[in-house]
Design an enzyme around this catalytic site. Structure first.
Site, PDB file in Angstrom:
ATOM      1  N   ARG B 120       0.797  -1.235   0.000  1.00 43.81           N
ATOM      2  CA  ARG B 120       0.000   0.000   0.000  1.00 43.81           C
ATOM      3  C   ARG B 120       0.833   1.291   0.000  1.00 43.81           C
ATOM      4  NH1 ARG B 120      -3.110  -2.767   4.070  1.00 43.81           N
ATOM      5  NH2 ARG B 120      -4.821  -3.911   3.078  1.00 43.81           N
ATOM      6  N   LYS B 142       2.342  10.739 -12.194  1.00 46.98           N
ATOM      7  CA  LYS B 142       1.471   9.791 -12.899  1.00 46.98           C
ATOM      8  C   LYS B 142       2.220   8.477 -13.045  1.00 46.98           C
ATOM      9  CE  LYS B 142      -1.697  12.432 -15.786  1.00 46.98           C
ATOM     10  NZ  LYS B 142      -2.196  12.597 -17.167  1.00 46.98           N
ATOM     11  N   GLU B 184       8.100  16.242 -26.441  1.00 44.38           N
ATOM     12  CA  GLU B 184       7.464  16.736 -25.217  1.00 44.38           C
ATOM     13  C   GLU B 184       8.020  18.104 -24.833  1.00 44.38           C
ATOM     14  OE1 GLU B 184       4.911  15.323 -23.543  1.00 44.38           O
ATOM     15  OE2 GLU B 184       4.903  13.238 -24.204  1.00 44.38           O
ATOM     16  N   LYS B 226       6.108  21.918 -16.372  1.00 40.98           N
ATOM     17  CA  LYS B 226       5.261  20.819 -15.919  1.00 40.98           C
ATOM     18  C   LYS B 226       4.975  20.926 -14.428  1.00 40.98           C
ATOM     19  CE  LYS B 226       4.064  16.071 -16.149  1.00 40.98           C
ATOM     20  NZ  LYS B 226       4.267  14.753 -16.738  1.00 40.98           N
ATOM     21  N   GLU B 236      -5.405  16.130 -12.221  1.00 42.16           N
ATOM     22  CA  GLU B 236      -5.975  16.360 -13.549  1.00 42.16           C
ATOM     23  C   GLU B 236      -7.484  16.535 -13.557  1.00 42.16           C
ATOM     24  OE1 GLU B 236      -3.902  14.275 -16.660  1.00 42.16           O
ATOM     25  OE2 GLU B 236      -5.664  14.277 -17.919  1.00 42.16           O
ATOM     26  N   ARG B 240      -4.307  20.516 -15.930  1.00 43.77           N
ATOM     27  CA  ARG B 240      -3.282  19.506 -16.189  1.00 43.77           C
ATOM     28  C   ARG B 240      -3.535  18.776 -17.499  1.00 43.77           C
ATOM     29  NH1 ARG B 240      -0.255  15.182 -12.156  1.00 43.77           N
ATOM     30  NH2 ARG B 240       0.922  14.194 -13.813  1.00 43.77           N
ATOM     31  N   ASN B 244      -1.669  17.025 -22.226  1.00 40.01           N
ATOM     32  CA  ASN B 244      -1.935  15.913 -23.137  1.00 40.01           C
ATOM     33  C   ASN B 244      -2.045  16.352 -24.591  1.00 40.01           C
ATOM     34  OD1 ASN B 244      -2.043  13.913 -21.077  1.00 40.01           O
ATOM     35  ND2 ASN B 244      -4.052  14.695 -20.494  1.00 40.01           N
ATOM     36  N   HIS B 247      -1.718  13.855 -27.349  1.00 35.49           N
ATOM     37  CA  HIS B 247      -1.692  12.522 -26.752  1.00 35.49           C
ATOM     38  C   HIS B 247      -2.888  11.655 -27.131  1.00 35.49           C
ATOM     39  CE1 HIS B 247       1.669  14.096 -24.569  1.00 35.49           C
ATOM     40  NE2 HIS B 247       1.822  12.984 -23.874  1.00 35.49           N
ATOM     41  N   HIS B 251      -2.057   8.377 -28.745  1.00 30.14           N
ATOM     42  CA  HIS B 251      -2.376   7.058 -28.191  1.00 30.14           C
ATOM     43  C   HIS B 251      -3.031   6.183 -29.246  1.00 30.14           C
ATOM     44  CE1 HIS B 251      -2.378   8.383 -23.669  1.00 30.14           C
ATOM     45  NE2 HIS B 251      -1.174   8.343 -24.205  1.00 30.14           N
ATOM     46  N   HIS B 264       6.625   6.772 -28.127  1.00 27.46           N
ATOM     47  CA  HIS B 264       5.596   7.660 -27.583  1.00 27.46           C
ATOM     48  C   HIS B 264       5.780   9.094 -28.092  1.00 27.46           C
ATOM     49  CE1 HIS B 264       2.747   9.407 -24.779  1.00 27.46           C
ATOM     50  NE2 HIS B 264       3.684  10.186 -24.294  1.00 27.46           N
TER      51      HIS B 264
END
Lengths: 361, 361
Positions: B120, B142, B184, B226, B236, B240, B244, B247, B251, B264
């Site tokens: 955890r 993330k 990026e 960032k 987000e 935020r 993307n 993205h 994706h 990527h």
């Protein structure tokens, strides 16, 4: 209906306790972010309650995805978790979808972990249908799955938006599971609430007979105790660990016997007796107090001895527990009935002797 | 060495940027909770840097567990994650063990998710060894793994204790991956920092030639951008999402081609061009601005068109993206160079036309 608040700042949430809550869809509707839920249950609970939860929500315009998992601690696994993810992705559930856990602790822990990690976190609601999950796993945000090398090893701290503890769902609970739930109820008295322990000594016959008023009182006082501890220490840096009375020994029983052979609450009961025995050896409890603790467990129809795994095997299994720090086993012991302490100083010999005294028939 | 602080209250952490940081064990030692770490890397990076990180720590009395994973986006999976858990449990790593991610974005995302969920939650440190991971995935918490039905579908928000961005590790980076990282970097200029975009237009030749001063400046300004966005919106809920840019289209490219075929950053570059094309169709950018955006991507040796999957297939793949809300596709578009906007109102026809205009050779 009684309502408790778990005070965790912006992660605070209410626990509603009463009979018939499952038939009050407005309690759920008020907590939804969007009219979209996935109800996740298991093969035992779904036939009893899935339609009763799902259909009124659908009638109110909520899109419902139903997921039914196999039943049992041995399915608290990555494979079952993936069944949830497959269903959520297959139904294109989005970040605003609320997951509803409908079942006992295994369902609650898995759905909570799924909610914590699906798309990096979606809201969830707990509808615990066992006494154990009503008084324990649905309060406090511990979520997890098991790993072949250890129970609850993979998980997260993640709080629900709402808990509905419907005492009526206990009507269908097998007697053995009712007793297993009582093990955690007794634990709250043992670790921090002597008046509650005394109330339990007087009311255990009523609880075993499923008297509704007694059950509501026991669930509420258990949740209130847990909520106070969790609010003080959400991520278990300190006092929250006292909730693990009996659990380090108990996890060894569950792992040693194979998950699912002993119920969690049964293992905790036997584990609490080992912890009490060790506390007596350390001079903190006397023989009469130990007998009193044994008596209340017997009243609840719980085991007061663990299986004969061999004391060394217990220790080996206990070393895998999360409560190990810098290689040192930290145990929850009792300074008195109603007062737990976290203790890292018990010698190997005393621990082995306490296990020895409380294993086998 | 330059140091940025990511301001997230009690989860704040520093990012150190400079040459040779990997050979300064004191930076890591100061951040450890206990003298126990697990360094997780991949088959490509481990031979280059594992010993350089591990041995000085061992010399300082830290117990080190080494874990080496297969290299590649296709291994950003539950199976690889489980290799980490198996190693941690096999070595009896405890809650005070710090995980160190040594590698690119795939290693960072997986180790971050392992740290978020092992027992955890345990502390972790990022040592990103690619430009992409230095400017993007190591900042902001993330973490995720892929699911067969979608990229980064299972994950958590979980912050590291420390990030060491050692520019010297970029000396060994393949040119194609350097370019992918620049995608990026360019993105930060495009979405919110026109002066940085203009600086990049002037310095891209130096960056492609791996000039250390230019790289340090680019990494620092990217991380600063960032960090500001993440501090304003950690999970987000709003701004935020502008990070993307490119993205959602990207994706679709990665999923449509099979993860790992396009890098990527390459997919993000082509996706950013699709977003720019759509922004032009909505009347926000003119042809000259579009050409300027294309030019900077070409300077960085990045693709400015996506593969020919068919525009409908793009849309289908995009519908699986996490940026969908109530069934509506929310895209990051450009109001101007240096100003992004989140827009849910683009029509299907315009989106298809923008993809059409930017797919195929």
């Amino acid at each position: 209906m009684r309502t408790l608040n778990v005070a965790l700042g912006e992660r605070s949430y209410p626990i509603h306790i009463g009979r018939g809550l499952i038939d009050r869809p407005e309690l759920i509707l008020d907590a939804l972010k969007a009219p979209r839920v996935a109800i996740i249950s298991n093969e035992t609970v779904a036939p009893l309650y899935m339609a009763r939860v799902a259909e009124p929500l659908e009638a109110a315009g909520v899109k419902v995805t139903r997921v039914v998992l196999p039943d049992g601690e041995q399915y608290k696994s990555w494979e079952s978790l993936n069944l949830i993810f497959d269903a959520l992705l297959g139904a294109r559930c989005e970040r605003s979808t609320t997951l509803i856990a409908l079942g006992g602790g295994v369902v609650g822990d898995m759905v909570g972990f799924a909610a914590a990690t699906y798309q990096r976190g979606v809201p969830f609601i707990q509808i615990p249908t066992t006494l154990l999950s009503q008084v324990d796993s649905s309060v406090g945000g511990k979520t997890a799955i098991n790993h072949p090398l250890g129970k609850n090893m993979i998980g997260a701290f993640y709080q629900p938006k709402l808990v509905l503890a419907d005492i009526a769902t206990l009507d269908t609970l097998p007697a053995r599971e009712l007793s297993a739930g009582l093990a955690e109820v007794i634990k709250y008295g043992l670790i921090r609430d002597l008046p509650f322990f005394e109330w339990l000594e007087a009311h255990l016959p009523a609880l075993v007979a499923r008297d509704p008023e007694a059950l509501i009182e026991a669930v509420e006082r258990s949740c209130a105790n847990k909520a106070e501890v969790v609010a003080a220490d959400e991520t278990e840096q300190g006092v929250r660990a006292t909730l693990n009375l009996g659990h380090t020994f108990g996890h060894a029983i569950e792992a040693g016997m194979g998950y699912g052979v002993w119920l969690h609450g049964e293992a905790v009961a036997a584990g609490a007796m080992m912890a009490a025995e060790l506390s007596r050896r350390l001079g903190w409890l006397d023989a009469e107090q130990l007998a009193r603790i044994e008596r209340i467990h017997l009243q609840a129809r719980l085991p007061v001895r663990g299986p004969d795994l061999g004391a060394d095997r217990y220790l080996e299994l206990m070393a895998h527990d999360k409560k190990v720090e810098d290689g040192k086993l930290r145990l929850v012991l009792l300074k008195a009935v109603g007062e737990a302490v976290i203790h890292g100083g018990a010698g190997r010999g005393d621990i082995l002797a306490a296990i020895e005294a409380r294993q086998g028939d």
